[in-house]
Write an enzyme that holds these catalytic residues in place. Structure first.
Site, PDB file in Angstrom:
ATOM      1  N   HIS A  56       0.839  -1.206   0.000  1.00  0.00           N
ATOM      2  CA  HIS A  56       0.000   0.000   0.000  1.00  0.00           C
ATOM      3  C   HIS A  56       0.874   1.257   0.000  1.00  0.00           C
ATOM      4  O   HIS A  56       0.566   2.238  -0.687  1.00  0.00           O
ATOM      5  CB  HIS A  56      -0.915   0.006   1.218  1.00  0.00           C
ATOM      6  CG  HIS A  56      -2.073  -0.921   1.101  1.00  0.00           C
ATOM      7  ND1 HIS A  56      -1.942  -2.286   1.012  1.00  0.00           N
ATOM      8  CD2 HIS A  56      -3.421  -0.689   1.069  1.00  0.00           C
ATOM      9  CE1 HIS A  56      -3.138  -2.860   0.931  1.00  0.00           C
ATOM     10  NE2 HIS A  56      -4.051  -1.906   0.956  1.00  0.00           N
ATOM     11  N   HIS A  69       0.142  -4.293   8.987  1.00  0.00           N
ATOM     12  CA  HIS A  69       1.590  -4.433   8.851  1.00  0.00           C
ATOM     13  C   HIS A  69       2.251  -4.059  10.166  1.00  0.00           C
ATOM     14  O   HIS A  69       1.683  -3.334  10.990  1.00  0.00           O
ATOM     15  CB  HIS A  69       2.142  -3.520   7.738  1.00  0.00           C
ATOM     16  CG  HIS A  69       1.960  -4.058   6.363  1.00  0.00           C
ATOM     17  ND1 HIS A  69       2.833  -4.957   5.787  1.00  0.00           N
ATOM     18  CD2 HIS A  69       1.001  -3.808   5.433  1.00  0.00           C
ATOM     19  CE1 HIS A  69       2.429  -5.244   4.558  1.00  0.00           C
ATOM     20  NE2 HIS A  69       1.308  -4.565   4.324  1.00  0.00           N
ATOM     21  N   ASP A 122       7.524  -2.501   8.365  1.00  0.00           N
ATOM     22  CA  ASP A 122       7.079  -2.600   6.974  1.00  0.00           C
ATOM     23  C   ASP A 122       6.832  -1.226   6.375  1.00  0.00           C
ATOM     24  O   ASP A 122       7.125  -0.983   5.197  1.00  0.00           O
ATOM     25  CB  ASP A 122       5.799  -3.434   6.887  1.00  0.00           C
ATOM     26  CG  ASP A 122       5.952  -4.801   7.525  1.00  0.00           C
ATOM     27  OD1 ASP A 122       7.102  -5.256   7.649  1.00  0.00           O
ATOM     28  OD2 ASP A 122       4.934  -5.397   7.900  1.00  0.00           O
TER      29      ASP A 122
END
Length: 313
Positions: free
Chosen positions: A181, A222, A226
């Protein structure tokens, strides 16, 4: 009023037709790059699907972001996806604004060639990273006791190749470092930062990227690492890849990208030859009136003193 609306509609239609012609010409020259970028999006999804088979649920790792940010909960996890969808769709619509807007700085095909190049480079590094080490996923469907935490052994290769889109992507596990994302978000924000024209939207885009980072951690999709790795990796990838790519042509100069046809080339050649025969170059600065005295041509600045020039003084 009706006449005005009809006139504006006619202008808009001509603008769309002209832009479509230009973009089709660019697409014919760059379709290989676009196709390669789109194919790699499937490869990235296939890799994320494959690592899900290797994922093993376990205790959630200690994370600073989980300690500092309150957990949104499973019922509010959609907030992060909603913001990401807004950023994604807004950028896609902006890349097509030259078809309808008068003020335009980009070519849609060329911008997407660059964007896909940034995405492919970042996703390639991501695939290497999450296949190197599989961490226990912090997301709700990746925790111990969830049926989706580990995929059952596939019955055929076709089952793997289909990747169960989009459910297989939304409910994936194991593809953690680093956030996909944030790859899309940062690539889009960096692209608008360079080619966008609205300062307020640029500032808003960076703010939304920061908010997106916090929401990803708060929704437990996450780990904080990350997101942190995505921030410096994607920015470095965009910085170095952008240097290797040819710069986009500047539309503000009004130069056309479409090649001239034979008729236009012939007319332009005749016009240039005509200028040369008349003693004029193509530069408008040389189109000045000259006065001839005693067989010599004088510039405008010397025409006020013909007698002096004739007497040799």
């Amino acid at each position: 009023m009706t006449l005005y609306i009809g006139r504006e509609a006619s202008k808009l239609w001509k603008r769309v037709c002209a832009e479509t012609t230009t973009e089709i010409y660019l697409l014919a020259e760059n379709w290989k790059y676009l196709l390669a970028g789109l194919i790699f999006q499937y490869v990235h999804g296939l890799a994320a699907r494959g690592v899900h088979y290797l994922h093993r649920p376990g205790p959630i790792l200690q994370d600073v972001g989980f300690l500092l940010l309150p957990e949104l909960g499973q019922d509010k996890a959609y907030i992060s996806e909603t913001l990401f969808t807004f950023i994604f769709l807004s950028f896609v619509l902006w890349t097509f604004h030259p078809f309808i807007m008068k003020s335009k700085k980009i070519y849609t095909v060329l911008v997407w060639c660059r964007v896909l190049a940034f995405l492919v480079a970042s996703q390639f590094l991501r695939i290497i990273t999450f296949y190197s080490t599989q961490l226990p996923g912090p997301n709700y469907h990746c925790r111990e006791g969830s049926k989706l935490a580990t995929l059952p052994r596939p019955d055929s290769v076709v089952e793997v190749l289909l990747i169960n889109f989009p459910r297989g992507i939304v409910y994936g596990c194991g593809d953690l470092i680093f956030s996909s994302h944030m790859i899309f978000t940062l690539v889009f924000v960096r692209s608008y930062q360079k080619y966008g024209s609205r300062r307020f939207i640029k500032q808003l885009a960076w703010l939304l990227a920061i908010v997106q980072s916090f929401l990803i951690v708060a929704s437990r999709k996450h780990y904080t690492v990350d997101v942190v790795v995505a921030w410096y990796t994607v920015n470095l990838v965009v910085f170095f890849v952008d240097k290797k790519l040819p710069e986009l042509p500047d539309r503000t100069s009004g130069a056309a990208l479409l090649p001239l046809n034979t008729k236009d080339k012939d007319s332009r050649t005749k016009e240039e030859n005509h200028k040369l025969l008349n003693g004029n170059s193509g530069d408008p600065a040389d189109w000045r009136q000259r006065t001839q005295v005693n067989g010599k041509t004088l510039e405008d600045g010397n025409t006020g003193h013909p007698d002096t020039a004739m007497n040799g003084v």
